[in-house]
Write a protein that holds these residues in place. Structure first.
Motif, PDB file in Angstrom:
ATOM      1  N   THR A   1      -0.470   6.894   7.868  1.00 37.76           N
ATOM      2  CA  THR A   1      -1.513   7.869   7.265  1.00 37.76           C
ATOM      3  C   THR A   1      -2.829   7.512   8.047  1.00 37.76           C
ATOM      4  O   THR A   1      -3.411   8.536   8.346  1.00 37.76           O
ATOM      5  CB  THR A   1      -1.575   7.605   5.830  1.00 37.76           C
TER       6      THR A   1
ATOM      7  N   SER B   1       1.543   7.628  -1.067  1.00 36.86           N
ATOM      8  CA  SER B   1       0.260   6.666  -0.737  1.00 36.86           C
ATOM      9  C   SER B   1      -0.898   7.621  -0.102  1.00 36.86           C
ATOM     10  O   SER B   1      -2.152   7.084  -0.068  1.00 36.86           O
ATOM     11  CB  SER B   1       0.655   5.693   0.084  1.00 36.86           C
ATOM     12  N   ALA B   2      -0.391   8.864   0.623  1.00 32.46           N
ATOM     13  CA  ALA B   2      -1.606   9.674   1.239  1.00 32.46           C
ATOM     14  C   ALA B   2      -2.467  10.388   0.068  1.00 32.46           C
ATOM     15  O   ALA B   2      -3.126  11.336   0.612  1.00 32.46           O
ATOM     16  CB  ALA B   2      -0.778  10.438   2.268  1.00 32.46           C
TER      17      ALA B   2
ATOM     18  N   THR C   1       7.025   5.989   8.856  1.00 34.50           N
ATOM     19  CA  THR C   1       6.910   4.889   8.186  1.00 34.50           C
ATOM     20  C   THR C   1       7.763   3.920   8.808  1.00 34.50           C
ATOM     21  O   THR C   1       8.004   2.839   8.402  1.00 34.50           O
ATOM     22  CB  THR C   1       7.241   5.075   6.590  1.00 34.50           C
TER      23      THR C   1
ATOM     24  N   ALA D   1       1.104   3.356   4.766  1.00 33.14           N
ATOM     25  CA  ALA D   1      -0.415   3.369   5.014  1.00 33.14           C
ATOM     26  C   ALA D   1      -0.734   3.319   6.292  1.00 33.14           C
ATOM     27  O   ALA D   1      -1.679   3.836   6.581  1.00 33.14           O
ATOM     28  CB  ALA D   1      -0.838   1.932   4.361  1.00 33.14           C
TER      29      ALA D   1
ATOM     30  N   GLY E   1       0.900  -1.207  -0.040  1.00 36.55           N
ATOM     31  CA  GLY E   1      -0.126  -0.051   0.081  1.00 36.55           C
ATOM     32  C   GLY E   1       0.670   1.418   0.014  1.00 36.55           C
ATOM     33  O   GLY E   1       0.186   2.323  -0.330  1.00 36.55           O
ATOM     34  N   GLY E   2       2.061   1.138   0.396  1.00 41.56           N
ATOM     35  CA  GLY E   2       3.098   2.473   0.286  1.00 41.56           C
ATOM     36  C   GLY E   2       3.464   2.445  -1.138  1.00 41.56           C
ATOM     37  O   GLY E   2       3.317   1.952  -1.855  1.00 41.56           O
TER      38      GLY E   2
ATOM     39  N   SER F   1       4.716  11.431   5.239  1.00 39.74           N
ATOM     40  CA  SER F   1       4.307  10.231   4.725  1.00 39.74           C
ATOM     41  C   SER F   1       4.822  10.422   3.033  1.00 39.74           C
ATOM     42  O   SER F   1       4.977  11.639   2.792  1.00 39.74           O
ATOM     43  CB  SER F   1       2.892   9.979   4.872  1.00 39.74           C
TER      44      SER F   1
END
Length: 342
Positions: A210, A226-227, A177, A207, A59-60, A223
């Motif tokens: 966030t 991915s945000a 992270t 992820a 997801g990142g 972050s």
């Protein structure tokens, strides 16, 4: 002495001499055959699935970049190339796994050179060496981190965040992270630059960091792209980017320097390394394949949508970049007293 006995002595002597000659010639024979065997390895590669290990959860942005490249490599080779997420301990779990793998090109590691360098300096008892245990393959792309706040926080500028940090009776908290990640480095650099203590709350990837910010569990976060969905929806507000220059996709977001924080910048880059000892021919083949993937419009569009700029390099150039980061961040970790115990 009988003729039969003399014959046996003669044959025994010949055999001994033959063994001595073969023993003397064996190293030369190995030297002559090793390069051709390695060339054959490269010619046959890949003959079975290739694994790209990512030291962060799915997801990142690093994970998504790995999947874009894996998909392109799969199409180039018609051989399965898959992503294997092994998160934890600032990505050192995945790195240790690859460092111990067979050096045959079938197990690769996606790294961010900055994170790779920071963790090598922060963790004193790693089972691998950040430089010696790996063979550099290729840099894939470069991108940013963002300084993010929840839109409900009332903070609208970087200066407002800095003033809150300086005025707060307790250290304000931030999500990273992971310990030793690039976002951890950015926040610690920020703390030093503004002269205010910050409370580090590490998560196992971008992820979950966030999500923690969205849930109001921390005051801000460092972050990656991915945000972006939450930024676009208005739930999160980006106060600054960590890159030296503004991003084409986000021209309205200032750099840290433009926002009044001097001396802090970080470019998130990702690339592939293999276990040390991987044949040079195999490394060149992977490098050439990834470069072809990155030249294709589809892969480029997908990476750019993540905020990444495709930036392939030679193995030698990527190795130099990693070595430079290891030197730079090792000095920072020592000065800031960030070394950890495993």
């Amino acid at each position: 002495m009988s003729s039969l006995f003399r014959s046996r002595l003669y044959l025994r002597g010949r055999r001994r001499m033959l063994r001595l000659v073969m023993a003397a010639l064996l190293p030369s024979c190995l030297l002559l055959t090793a390069p051709s065997a390695r060339a054959q390895d490269a010619d046959r590669y890949p003959s079975h699935p290739v694994r790209i290990v990512v030291g962060f959860p799915a997801g990142g942005s690093s994970d998504m970049a790995a999947r874009i490249v894996a998909e392109g490599m799969n199409a180039e080779w018609s051989t399965p190339v898959f992503v294997d997420n092994r998160p934890g301990a600032g990505s050192t779990i995945g790195a240790a796994y690859v460092a111990a793998a067979q050096p045959d090109g079938y197990t690769l590691l996606l790294i961010g050179p900055g994170t790779h360098a920071v963790t090598s300096a922060m963790y004193p008892n790693l089972s691998y060496d950040a430089i010696k245990s790996f063979a550099s393959v290729i840099q894939i792309a470069k991108g940013p981190y963002f300084v993010l706040v929840n839109a409900t926080s009332g903070i609208k500028t970087m200066d407002e965040l800095v003033q809150r940090a300086r005025a707060s009776a307790r250290p304000i908290s931030y999500a990273s992270t992971g310990k030793g990640s690039g976002s951890h480095f950015v926040a610690e650099s920020l703390s030093k630059a503004i002269g205010a203590r910050l409370l580090h709350v590490p998560y196992a990837g971008a992820a979950p960091a966030t999500l923690a910010l969205l849930a109001g569990q921390v005051d801000f976060a460092i972050s990656d792209m991915s945000a972006m969905t939450h930024m676009q929806s208005g739930k999160l507000r980006a106060l600054a980017v960590t890159t030296p220059e503004r991003l084409p996709l986000f021209r309205n977001i200032p750099t840290l320097a433009e926002a009044g924080v001097q001396g802090v910048s970080y470019t998130l880059s990702v690339g592939l390394v293999a276990p040390a000892g991987t044949p040079a021919g195999v490394i060149r083949k992977i490098n050439a394949t990834v470069e072809r993937v990155l030249r294709k419009d589809e892969a480029r569009r997908k990476l750019e949508a993540l905020g990444f700029e495709p930036a392939p390099t030679t193995p030698e150039a990527f190795a130099a970049s990693i070595a430079s980061d290891v030197s730079r961040f090792s000095a920072f970790v020592e000065q800031a007293g960030l070394r950890l115990q495993q």
